[in-house]
Motif scaffolding. Structure first.
Motif, PDB file in Angstrom:
ATOM      1  N   ASN A   1      10.172  -6.218   5.913  1.00  0.00           N
ATOM      2  CA  ASN A   1       9.524  -7.368   6.574  1.00  0.00           C
ATOM      3  C   ASN A   1       8.020  -7.130   6.726  1.00  0.00           C
ATOM      4  N   LEU A   2       7.678  -5.905   7.121  1.00  0.00           N
ATOM      5  CA  LEU A   2       6.255  -5.570   7.288  1.00  0.00           C
ATOM      6  C   LEU A   2       5.517  -5.699   5.963  1.00  0.00           C
ATOM      7  N   ARG A   3       6.152  -5.201   4.908  1.00  0.00           N
ATOM      8  CA  ARG A   3       5.508  -5.260   3.587  1.00  0.00           C
ATOM      9  C   ARG A   3       5.255  -6.709   3.197  1.00  0.00           C
ATOM     10  N   ALA A   4       6.246  -7.579   3.496  1.00  0.00           N
ATOM     11  CA  ALA A   4       6.058  -9.001   3.163  1.00  0.00           C
ATOM     12  C   ALA A   4       4.886  -9.554   3.970  1.00  0.00           C
ATOM     13  N   ALA A   5       4.804  -9.168   5.247  1.00  0.00           N
ATOM     14  CA  ALA A   5       3.723  -9.686   6.101  1.00  0.00           C
ATOM     15  C   ALA A   5       2.360  -9.180   5.642  1.00  0.00           C
ATOM     16  N   LEU A   6       2.333  -8.011   5.021  1.00  0.00           N
ATOM     17  CA  LEU A   6       1.044  -7.413   4.644  1.00  0.00           C
ATOM     18  C   LEU A   6       0.654  -7.691   3.197  1.00  0.00           C
ATOM     19  N   SER A   7       1.484  -8.442   2.496  1.00  0.00           N
ATOM     20  CA  SER A   7       1.193  -8.682   1.075  1.00  0.00           C
ATOM     21  C   SER A   7       0.419  -9.979   0.914  1.00  0.00           C
ATOM     22  N   GLY A   8      -0.704  -9.858   0.283  1.00  0.00           N
ATOM     23  CA  GLY A   8      -1.382 -11.033  -0.220  1.00  0.00           C
ATOM     24  C   GLY A   8      -2.021 -11.966   0.783  1.00  0.00           C
ATOM     25  N   HIS A   9      -2.386 -11.518   1.971  1.00  0.00           N
ATOM     26  CA  HIS A   9      -3.265 -12.368   2.768  1.00  0.00           C
ATOM     27  C   HIS A   9      -4.435 -11.527   3.256  1.00  0.00           C
ATOM     28  N   GLY A  10      -5.541 -12.202   3.494  1.00  0.00           N
ATOM     29  CA  GLY A  10      -6.785 -11.470   3.666  1.00  0.00           C
ATOM     30  C   GLY A  10      -7.115 -11.038   5.074  1.00  0.00           C
ATOM     31  N   SER A  11      -6.268 -11.336   6.051  1.00  0.00           N
ATOM     32  CA  SER A  11      -6.684 -11.095   7.424  1.00  0.00           C
ATOM     33  C   SER A  11      -6.348  -9.702   7.923  1.00  0.00           C
ATOM     34  N   ALA A  12      -5.650  -8.924   7.128  1.00  0.00           N
ATOM     35  CA  ALA A  12      -5.307  -7.558   7.525  1.00  0.00           C
ATOM     36  C   ALA A  12      -5.387  -6.693   6.284  1.00  0.00           C
ATOM     37  N   PRO A  13      -5.351  -5.365   6.435  1.00  0.00           N
ATOM     38  CA  PRO A  13      -5.362  -4.545   5.222  1.00  0.00           C
ATOM     39  C   PRO A  13      -4.194  -4.933   4.324  1.00  0.00           C
ATOM     40  N   TRP A  14      -4.426  -4.882   3.055  1.00  0.00           N
ATOM     41  CA  TRP A  14      -3.377  -5.255   2.114  1.00  0.00           C
ATOM     42  C   TRP A  14      -2.553  -4.040   1.763  1.00  0.00           C
ATOM     43  N   LEU A  15      -1.293  -4.335   1.500  1.00  0.00           N
ATOM     44  CA  LEU A  15      -0.423  -3.304   0.984  1.00  0.00           C
ATOM     45  C   LEU A  15      -0.832  -3.028  -0.454  1.00  0.00           C
ATOM     46  N   ALA A  16      -1.088  -1.766  -0.790  1.00  0.00           N
ATOM     47  CA  ALA A  16      -1.467  -1.441  -2.172  1.00  0.00           C
ATOM     48  C   ALA A  16      -0.220  -1.043  -2.945  1.00  0.00           C
ATOM     49  N   VAL A  17       0.084  -1.806  -3.984  1.00  0.00           N
ATOM     50  CA  VAL A  17       1.299  -1.564  -4.780  1.00  0.00           C
ATOM     51  C   VAL A  17       0.903  -1.433  -6.239  1.00  0.00           C
ATOM     52  N   PRO A  18       1.244  -0.332  -6.899  1.00  0.00           N
ATOM     53  CA  PRO A  18       0.834  -0.198  -8.305  1.00  0.00           C
ATOM     54  C   PRO A  18       1.558  -1.201  -9.201  1.00  0.00           C
ATOM     55  N   ALA A  19       0.822  -1.731 -10.172  1.00  0.00           N
ATOM     56  CA  ALA A  19       1.439  -2.654 -11.143  1.00  0.00           C
ATOM     57  C   ALA A  19       2.297  -1.823 -12.100  1.00  0.00           C
TER      58      ALA A  19
ATOM     59  N   ASP B   1      -4.597  -0.736   1.943  1.00  0.00           N
ATOM     60  CA  ASP B   1      -5.950  -0.747   1.387  1.00  0.00           C
ATOM     61  C   ASP B   1      -6.915  -1.289   2.439  1.00  0.00           C
ATOM     62  N   VAL B   2      -7.615  -0.400   3.137  1.00  0.00           N
ATOM     63  CA  VAL B   2      -8.565  -0.843   4.164  1.00  0.00           C
ATOM     64  C   VAL B   2      -9.949  -1.079   3.571  1.00  0.00           C
ATOM     65  N   GLY B   3     -10.116  -0.697   2.297  1.00  0.00           N
ATOM     66  CA  GLY B   3     -11.384  -0.971   1.615  1.00  0.00           C
ATOM     67  C   GLY B   3     -11.663  -2.468   1.583  1.00  0.00           C
ATOM     68  N   THR B   4     -10.598  -3.291   1.535  1.00  0.00           N
ATOM     69  CA  THR B   4     -10.782  -4.748   1.521  1.00  0.00           C
ATOM     70  C   THR B   4     -11.421  -5.242   2.813  1.00  0.00           C
ATOM     71  N   LEU B   5     -11.341  -4.423   3.865  1.00  0.00           N
ATOM     72  CA  LEU B   5     -11.968  -4.801   5.148  1.00  0.00           C
ATOM     73  C   LEU B   5     -13.384  -4.248   5.259  1.00  0.00           C
ATOM     74  N   GLY B   6     -13.816  -3.550   4.209  1.00  0.00           N
ATOM     75  CA  GLY B   6     -15.135  -2.936   4.269  1.00  0.00           C
ATOM     76  C   GLY B   6     -15.124  -1.605   5.004  1.00  0.00           C
ATOM     77  N   LEU B   7     -13.947  -1.022   5.143  1.00  0.00           N
ATOM     78  CA  LEU B   7     -13.849   0.254   5.869  1.00  0.00           C
ATOM     79  C   LEU B   7     -13.426   1.366   4.922  1.00  0.00           C
ATOM     80  N   THR B   8     -13.882   2.569   5.215  1.00  0.00           N
ATOM     81  CA  THR B   8     -13.320   3.725   4.512  1.00  0.00           C
ATOM     82  C   THR B   8     -12.028   4.103   5.232  1.00  0.00           C
TER      83      THR B   8
ATOM     84  N   ARG C   1     -10.098   5.093   0.695  1.00  0.00           N
ATOM     85  CA  ARG C   1     -10.077   3.675   1.108  1.00  0.00           C
ATOM     86  C   ARG C   1      -8.664   3.203   1.460  1.00  0.00           C
ATOM     87  N   HIS C   2      -7.774   4.137   1.739  1.00  0.00           N
ATOM     88  CA  HIS C   2      -6.400   3.778   2.089  1.00  0.00           C
ATOM     89  C   HIS C   2      -5.927   4.543   3.310  1.00  0.00           C
ATOM     90  N   LEU C   3      -4.906   3.975   3.967  1.00  0.00           N
ATOM     91  CA  LEU C   3      -4.203   4.674   5.033  1.00  0.00           C
ATOM     92  C   LEU C   3      -2.727   4.744   4.659  1.00  0.00           C
TER      93      LEU C   3
END
Ligand SMILES: Cc1ncc(COP(=O)(O)O)c(C=O)c1O
Length: 486
Positions: free
Chosen positions: A286-304, A321-328, A349-351
């Motif tokens: 459920n968390l992964r679904a909530a974190l996938s593909g919207h810009g308001s929180a760090p994105w889940l990084a999933v390899p293609a 991926d917290v780099g999308t927020l401008g954070l290291t 750039r990840h946690l």
């Protein structure tokens, strides 16, 4: 003289407990009792009736049999020195001085320790790396095939599945190749002790044909830190030799608290733990679904997906991926701690946040709320702009993979037992390294002890340093100076 009234470790632990942060890190019990009763009452020694880990025939033997039954292993060995002890012992029991062992270049340093102790000659196989997510995926079967053809004298083959970040490469093709040559496939499954207990988790290595696997119970189960076990899956491992190697590397006074913790974690897993694990996987999905593909929180990084290797992901490992927020990563880690959440690790750039059978919807909600606060604070911080991926992460690593791999002159053991000296980066050209140089990410050593440092390798190191790449574990982390053979 310092005051003897203080107990700094206990005080720091108590302060951490009182801070009450959400623990998204190891050990798997997350500081809750779960399977763990009063510990002092369990701390004993080899008195009559309590058996002996090094010559088990009573309750320890029975506990190990129960564990083997649960995991579908031919035999299981309890480890009180973490997976590290099991991995070192497995290297020792499956190698000979000077003979080749096939090892992924991204192997954990415990495999290198085993190679130093045994004197075996590592033959490295290169993993694939996904630059978009800074994740190492695993070694394709073709690379193992080539190494096996070039090294007919190899005594064993190693795989790492899953990685720290929960990437589990499929091992069936590798297992078949290794089996066809009558060799043992040995798997570092330190982060996968929970895999057999929920179908939504990656396939366990034993079920894919591994001859032996090592798992850290403490990482993902309700077990104390340093607890681990080793399971035997086939006759390709000489168990008497392994017993001898375990005696060599483990304490002569193995902790009964740790052994009891393993026993209780196994019992817990066979019962309530399995239900709790299913809850954790539900929560993680459920968390992964909530974190996938919207810009308001760090994105889940999933390899293609890539063609050369099939991978499965452990859903309980959230690579954000917290780099999308401008954070290291380190900055996001600090901010999250102030928001009451402690993650397992920070990359550039990840946690990495991990859920275990100790976690459910409450923890997920706390994490989501903190991540939203984090993204709000990053947005309010006008200096925040997406962190550029330094070319050090991907580009340099790929260059390293294809072009500048240094050549081994000595085995890691030979290099370790010679005299060393520290020289400047410039003066290191042409010398043989006495330490490993490990750019992070991806944590795959560029140089191993015993390898010759060429101008190409040093140019690559300089470029990486200029790009801001961090090197792990070197004597001088800034790499102004490097340890070489004298
Ligand atoms: C991939 C991998 N293998 C082995 C180990 C060693 O496990 P332990 O800490 O239980 O000794 C680790 C520890 O982090 C690891 O990440």
């Amino acid at each position: 003289m310092r005051s003897q009234d203080s107990a700094p470790i206990a005080a720091a632990l108590q302060a951490y407990r009182e801070e009450g942060v959400l623990r998204l890190h190891m050990p798997g019990h997350k500081g809750r009792p779960l399977s763990l009763p009063d510990l002092a009452s369990l701390d004993a020694t080899e008195v009559p009736g309590l058996d002996d880990l090094h010559d088990a025939s009573g309750p320890i033997a029975e506990a190990q049999r129960l564990c083997a039954d649960l995991y579908g292993a031919r035999e299981s060995f309890f480890l009180v020195g973490g997976s590290t002890a099991g991995i070192v012992a497995l290297v020792l029991a499956n190698s000979e001085p000077g003979r080749p062992v096939i090892v992924p270049r991204h192997a954990h340093r415990s495999i290198l320790s085993g190679l130093v102790l045994s004197g075996a000659r590592p033959v490295w196989v290169e993993p694939l790396y996904d630059p978009a997510t800074d994740l190492v995926l695993g070694v394709p079967a073709d690379r193992y095939r080539q190494a096996l053809e070039e090294e007919p004298g190899a005594t064993a083959v190693w795989a790492v599945a899953p990685t720290y970040q929960g990437v589990a490469p499929d091992l069936t093709a590798v297992a078949a190749l290794v089996e066809a040559r009558g060799l043992p496939l040995l798997v570092d499954e330190a982060h996968g002790a929970h895999f057999p207990f929920d179908d939504r988790l990656p396939r366990p290595a034993l079920a894919q044909g591994a001859a032996a696997v090592v798992q850290s119970a403490h990482k993902t189960l309700a077990a104390l830190t340093q607890t681990a076990w080793l399971h035997i899956g086939s006759d390709h491992v000489d168990r008497e030799r392994l017993r001898g190697a375990l005696r060599l590397v483990q304490s002569s006074s193995p902790s009964y608290v740790l052994m009891a913790s393993l026993d209780l974690a196994r019992q817990h897993l066979a019962g309530e733990g399995k239900t709790l694990l299913a809850r954790a996987v539900d929560t993680a999905l459920n968390l992964r679904a909530a974190l996938s593909g919207h810009g308001s929180a760090p994105w889940l990084a999933v390899p293609a997906p890539v063609g050369e290797i099939a991978i499965q992901l452990d859903p309980t490992k959230l690579w954000l991926d917290v780099g999308t927020l401008g954070l290291t990563g380190p900055e996001a880690d600090r901010r999250l701690r102030r928001l009451g959440v402690q993650v397992e690790m920070a990359g550039p750039r990840h946690l990495l946040a991990m859920l275990t059978l100790a976690d459910g919807e409450g923890e997920a909600l706390r994490l989501l709320t903190a991540l939203k606060d984090l993204s709000r604070s990053a947005a309010a911080d006008h200096s925040s702009a997406p962190v550029q991926r330094k070319n050090g992460g991907a580009g340099l690593w790929l260059a390293g993979e294809s072009a500048v791999r240094p050549q081994p002159e000595l085995t890691p053991r030979e290099a370790l037992f010679q005299r060393h000296q520290s020289v400047s980066l410039e003066a290191a050209a042409g010398r043989v390294a006495a330490e490993s140089l490990v750019p992070y990410p991806p944590g795959v050593p560029l140089v191993m002890p015993g390898e010759r440092l060429t101008e190409d390798v040093l140019a690559w190191v300089r470029e990486a340093l200029e790009a801001g790449v961090r090197f792990q574990g070197a004597a001088d982390p800034s790499l102004q100076r490097i340890l070489v053979l004298a």
